[in-house]
Design an enzyme around this catalytic site. Structure first.
Site, PDB file in Angstrom:
ATOM      1  N   GLU A  26       6.415  -7.011  -8.369  1.00 44.46           N
ATOM      2  CA  GLU A  26       6.421  -8.054  -7.384  1.00 44.46           C
ATOM      3  C   GLU A  26       7.917  -8.737  -7.620  1.00 44.46           C
ATOM      4  OE1 GLU A  26       4.409  -7.942  -5.127  1.00 44.46           O
ATOM      5  OE2 GLU A  26       2.486  -7.077  -5.938  1.00 44.46           O
TER       6      GLU A  26
ATOM      7  N   TYR B 214       0.775  -1.318   0.221  1.00 48.39           N
ATOM      8  CA  TYR B 214       0.109   0.008   0.022  1.00 48.39           C
ATOM      9  C   TYR B 214       0.746   1.465  -0.133  1.00 48.39           C
ATOM     10  CZ  TYR B 214      -3.182  -3.694   1.119  1.00 48.39           C
ATOM     11  OH  TYR B 214      -4.135  -4.776   1.235  1.00 48.39           O
TER      12      TYR B 214
END
EC number: 2.7.1.21
Length: 191
Positions: free
Chosen positions: A89, A18
């Site tokens: 990622e 986030y």
């Protein structure tokens, strides 16, 4: 960042969940496209939270990507005319990603890696520490602590609303229901 065609480099965008890592990766890729550079974005196949094909931020921004099973597959699917390579990622890849990213940058290409620098235990995550060490540019960004609203640098895993234990597995893909951004003080990993 744009540079001469005869120079390659590595950029890393790191931080907790986030914090906007994927949004920043997408922003940089879009700017490269505006600069008429050929781009390719890769992501690990196991990241299928929002889409199997696209890289998608928690805010809903998305960009087309090539899902790969391993970091070696990036080299196999990399097109010859690609100028800028995005990898989202990155923490989910093995350590061979470091060598592969170096090889790509050494071939006069810009590589942008985004990923979690620490796992939910607050420990270095996958190849990210080595990528940060070899990168020319590193941006470590923060989120907002969901407990005290201070800058958050850690990812808290929650299981049934309680902090995950140190003995729990490192990789568990989820979204808001299982993770929160936390500051150093509010981050908790019981034994």
């Amino acid at each position: 960042m744009y540079g001469p065609k005869d120079h390659g480099w590595i950029e890393v965008v790191a931080g907790p969940m986030y914090s906007g890592k994927t949004e920043e990766l997408i922003r940089r890729i879009r700017r490269a496209e505006i600069a008429k550079q050929k781009v390719q974005v890769f992501k690990p196949e196991i990241d299928n939270r929002y889409s199997k094909q696209d890289v998608v931020s928690h805010a809903g921004d998305k960009i087309q990507s090539v899902p790969v099973k391993s970091s070696k597959e990036i080299l196999e699917k990399l097109l010859d005319d690609t100028d800028v390579i995005g990898i989202d990622e990155a923490q989910f890849f093995d350590d061979s990603l470091v060598e592969i990213v170096s090889k790509i940058a050494n071939n006069n290409r810009r590589v942008i890696c985004a990923g979690l620098d620490m796992d939910f235990k607050g420990e270095p995550f996958g190849p990210m520490p080595k990528l940060m060490a070899i990168a020319e540019f590193v941006d470590k960004i923060q989120a907002v602590c969901m407990v005290c609203n201070n800058p958050a640098t850690r990812t808290q895993r929650l299981i049934n609303g309680k902090p995950a234990k140190k003995s729990d597995p490192v990789v568990l893909i989820g979204a808001q229901e299982s993770y929160e951004a936390r500051c150093r003080k509010c981050h908790c990993v019981p034994r």
